[in-house]
Scaffold this motif. Structure first.
Motif, PDB file in Angstrom:
ATOM      1  N   PRO A 114       0.830  -1.204   0.000  1.00  0.00           N
ATOM      2  CA  PRO A 114       0.000   0.000   0.000  1.00  0.00           C
ATOM      3  C   PRO A 114       0.867   1.259   0.000  1.00  0.00           C
ATOM      4  N   PRO A 115       0.257   2.436  -0.180  1.00  0.00           N
ATOM      5  CA  PRO A 115       1.023   3.685  -0.086  1.00  0.00           C
ATOM      6  C   PRO A 115       1.677   3.821   1.288  1.00  0.00           C
ATOM      7  N   GLU A 116       2.732   4.631   1.366  1.00  0.00           N
ATOM      8  CA  GLU A 116       3.518   4.730   2.593  1.00  0.00           C
ATOM      9  C   GLU A 116       2.689   5.224   3.773  1.00  0.00           C
ATOM     10  N   ASP A 117       1.862   6.269   3.561  1.00  0.00           N
ATOM     11  CA  ASP A 117       1.069   6.779   4.674  1.00  0.00           C
ATOM     12  C   ASP A 117       0.047   5.758   5.151  1.00  0.00           C
ATOM     13  N   VAL A 118      -0.541   5.017   4.198  1.00  0.00           N
ATOM     14  CA  VAL A 118      -1.490   3.978   4.575  1.00  0.00           C
ATOM     15  C   VAL A 118      -0.781   2.860   5.336  1.00  0.00           C
ATOM     16  N   GLN A 119       0.429   2.520   4.903  1.00  0.00           N
ATOM     17  CA  GLN A 119       1.194   1.478   5.572  1.00  0.00           C
ATOM     18  C   GLN A 119       1.503   1.876   7.013  1.00  0.00           C
ATOM     19  N   LYS A 120       1.844   3.142   7.240  1.00  0.00           N
ATOM     20  CA  LYS A 120       2.115   3.605   8.600  1.00  0.00           C
ATOM     21  C   LYS A 120       0.861   3.506   9.468  1.00  0.00           C
ATOM     22  N   THR A 121      -0.277   3.890   8.897  1.00  0.00           N
ATOM     23  CA  THR A 121      -1.529   3.796   9.655  1.00  0.00           C
ATOM     24  C   THR A 121      -1.853   2.346   9.997  1.00  0.00           C
ATOM     25  N   MET A 122      -1.659   1.459   9.028  1.00  0.00           N
ATOM     26  CA  MET A 122      -1.927   0.036   9.278  1.00  0.00           C
ATOM     27  C   MET A 122      -0.992  -0.515  10.348  1.00  0.00           C
ATOM     28  N   ASN A 123       0.263  -0.053  10.318  1.00  0.00           N
ATOM     29  CA  ASN A 123       1.217  -0.513  11.341  1.00  0.00           C
ATOM     30  C   ASN A 123       0.777  -0.068  12.729  1.00  0.00           C
ATOM     31  N   ARG A 124       0.290   1.188  12.830  1.00  0.00           N
ATOM     32  CA  ARG A 124      -0.185   1.684  14.134  1.00  0.00           C
ATOM     33  C   ARG A 124      -1.394   0.889  14.603  1.00  0.00           C
ATOM     34  N   VAL A 125      -2.275   0.531  13.666  1.00  0.00           N
ATOM     35  CA  VAL A 125      -3.448  -0.265  14.034  1.00  0.00           C
ATOM     36  C   VAL A 125      -3.026  -1.639  14.547  1.00  0.00           C
ATOM     37  N   VAL A 126      -2.054  -2.238  13.865  1.00  0.00           N
ATOM     38  CA  VAL A 126      -1.578  -3.557  14.288  1.00  0.00           C
ATOM     39  C   VAL A 126      -0.949  -3.483  15.673  1.00  0.00           C
ATOM     40  N   ILE A 127      -0.145  -2.431  15.899  1.00  0.00           N
ATOM     41  CA  ILE A 127       0.495  -2.268  17.213  1.00  0.00           C
ATOM     42  C   ILE A 127      -0.565  -2.073  18.295  1.00  0.00           C
ATOM     43  N   ALA A 128      -1.592  -1.262  17.987  1.00  0.00           N
ATOM     44  CA  ALA A 128      -2.662  -1.035  18.966  1.00  0.00           C
ATOM     45  C   ALA A 128      -3.404  -2.333  19.273  1.00  0.00           C
ATOM     46  N   GLU A 129      -3.649  -3.133  18.253  1.00  0.00           N
ATOM     47  CA  GLU A 129      -4.330  -4.413  18.466  1.00  0.00           C
ATOM     48  C   GLU A 129      -3.501  -5.336  19.348  1.00  0.00           C
ATOM     49  N   LYS A 130      -2.191  -5.364  19.088  1.00  0.00           N
ATOM     50  CA  LYS A 130      -1.319  -6.214  19.908  1.00  0.00           C
ATOM     51  C   LYS A 130      -1.285  -5.735  21.356  1.00  0.00           C
ATOM     52  N   GLU A 131      -1.234  -4.406  21.559  1.00  0.00           N
ATOM     53  CA  GLU A 131      -1.245  -3.872  22.916  1.00  0.00           C
ATOM     54  C   GLU A 131      -2.571  -4.200  23.611  1.00  0.00           C
ATOM     55  N   LYS A 132      -3.659  -4.135  22.859  1.00  0.00           N
ATOM     56  CA  LYS A 132      -4.964  -4.473  23.432  1.00  0.00           C
ATOM     57  C   LYS A 132      -5.003  -5.930  23.870  1.00  0.00           C
ATOM     58  N   VAL A 133      -4.495  -6.808  23.003  1.00  0.00           N
ATOM     59  CA  VAL A 133      -4.476  -8.235  23.339  1.00  0.00           C
ATOM     60  C   VAL A 133      -3.594  -8.488  24.556  1.00  0.00           C
ATOM     61  N   ALA A 134      -2.438  -7.788  24.606  1.00  0.00           N
ATOM     62  CA  ALA A 134      -1.539  -7.959  25.752  1.00  0.00           C
ATOM     63  C   ALA A 134      -2.214  -7.490  27.041  1.00  0.00           C
ATOM     64  N   ALA A 135      -2.928  -6.354  26.972  1.00  0.00           N
ATOM     65  CA  ALA A 135      -3.619  -5.848  28.156  1.00  0.00           C
ATOM     66  C   ALA A 135      -4.713  -6.818  28.613  1.00  0.00           C
ATOM     67  N   MET A 136      -5.438  -7.365  27.651  1.00  0.00           N
ATOM     68  CA  MET A 136      -6.487  -8.328  28.000  1.00  0.00           C
ATOM     69  C   MET A 136      -5.889  -9.587  28.618  1.00  0.00           C
ATOM     70  N   ASP A 137      -4.760 -10.025  28.075  1.00  0.00           N
ATOM     71  CA  ASP A 137      -4.098 -11.202  28.644  1.00  0.00           C
ATOM     72  C   ASP A 137      -3.621 -10.928  30.069  1.00  0.00           C
ATOM     73  N   PHE A 138      -3.091  -9.709  30.294  1.00  0.00           N
ATOM     74  CA  PHE A 138      -2.631  -9.356  31.638  1.00  0.00           C
ATOM     75  C   PHE A 138      -3.798  -9.302  32.618  1.00  0.00           C
ATOM     76  N   ALA A 139      -4.906  -8.708  32.162  1.00  0.00           N
ATOM     77  CA  ALA A 139      -6.082  -8.635  33.036  1.00  0.00           C
ATOM     78  C   ALA A 139      -6.604 -10.036  33.359  1.00  0.00           C
ATOM     79  N   THR A 140      -6.591 -10.894  32.363  1.00  0.00           N
ATOM     80  CA  THR A 140      -7.026 -12.272  32.600  1.00  0.00           C
ATOM     81  C   THR A 140      -6.121 -12.973  33.600  1.00  0.00           C
TER      82      THR A 140
END
Length: 307
Positions: free
Chosen positions: A173-199
């Motif tokens: 994808p275009p560079e700006d779109v790729q950066k946005t997708m990377n941020r979304v992926v990082i946010a999803e991983k952080e969310k999963v990590a937080a949920m795992d910690f809470a569990t």
């Protein structure tokens, strides 16, 4: 002489002819190939692996590779259904079918199947990805590969070709779109990590709660057992005292007549002695009888004096 000269001339001409026949008339076909012989520009025969004898300058042999081949669809820019530009690249794996009809189609039904399958793959890829969003294209690569292979197989079936598989190499994808997708992926991983910690914390707390409950139940059971033991001990002591009293009563009934009056006299004597009262006991009298008479009790019979 003339006949000998003729044979010499025939031999001189025949040797080159034989050499020409060997050089230009004998061909071999490998196991990975199939052959088509054309005579005077027309289809003449089909040959499998082995030796083929041709008529020089009249017959021609066309060899066709039947092994699996790969062509690169080359990188190109496509527009997805959500109006985003992306660079895509794919590889197509195919082979010519080994039967006579398919080999003939690969030579007579299409001009250059190597070049044309590449162009067909490029246009088909643009059409398929154009119907998807960028996210769908990235997350559904297996589905996209299957669709591309199916479309190519359907459109090349008249070429005598079998499309083995198609693989999408990359979607960039275009560079700006790729950066946005990377941020979304990082946010999803952080969310999963937080949920795992809470569990994990919840599981730990639940374990501690269960341990506390088990400990309280153990203490309760210990207290109940201690109380039951104490009650059992009290009952046994009371039973022992009752048996002791019973033994005393049985002894009194056996050795004393009128045990109730006797016990009463003894009790009265004990009380008198404890109050420091003075009692005069005549000679030959029993202390118990004197105290009992004072209390209004019938005196016990006394034994005669010994001489």
């Amino acid at each position: 002489m003339a006949l000998a000269d003729l044979f010499i001339w025939l031999f001189a001409i025949g040797i080159p002819v034989v050499i020409i026949l060997i050089v230009f008339g004998i061909r071999t076909i490998r196991p990975t190939e199939r052959g088509i012989v054309e005579r005077m520009g027309k289809y003449h025969a089909f040959y499998g692996p082995g030796m083929v004898i041709l008529i020089p300058f009249i017959d021609s042999l066309v060899k066709v590779n039947i092994t699996e081949e790969m062509v690169n669809a080359e990188k190109q820019e496509v527009i997805t259904s959500d109006s985003l530009n992306a660079m895509v690249d794919a590889q197509i794996y195919f082979k010519v079918q080994p039967d006579e009809e398919s080999v003939k189609k690969s030579q007579y039904a299409v001009n250059d199947y190597h070049y044309q399958i590449v162009q067909l793959a490029r246009t088909t890829l643009r059409a398929i990805i154009g119907s998807m969003t960028l996210t769908e294209a990235n997350t559904s690569r297996n589905k996209l590969n299957q669709l591309l292979a199916q479309e190519l197989q359907e459109q090349t079936k008249l070429w005598g070709i079998q499309v083995v598989r198609a693989e999408l190499k990359e979607i960039q994808p275009p560079e700006d779109v790729q950066k946005t997708m990377n941020r979304v992926v990082i946010a999803e991983k952080e969310k999963v990590a937080a949920m795992d910690f809470a569990t994990a914390v919840e599981t730990q707390a639940d374990g501690q709660r269960r341990a506390a409950i088990k400990q309280a139940e153990g203490q309760k059971q210990a207290a109940v057992l201690a109380a039951e033991g104490e009650a059992t001990a009290i009952l046994r002591i009371a039973d022992a005292k009752a048996k002791e009293i019973q033994v005393v009563n049985d002894s009194a009934d056996k050795h004393f007549k009128g045990n109730a009056v006797t016990l009463r006299r003894i009790e009265m004597a004990e009380q008198v002695l404890q109050s420091n009262s003075k009692v005069i006991v005549p000679e030959g009298s029993d202390l118990v009888n004197i105290v009992g008479e004072a209390a209004g009790l019938v005196p016990l019979p006394t034994k005669g004096k010994k001489e």
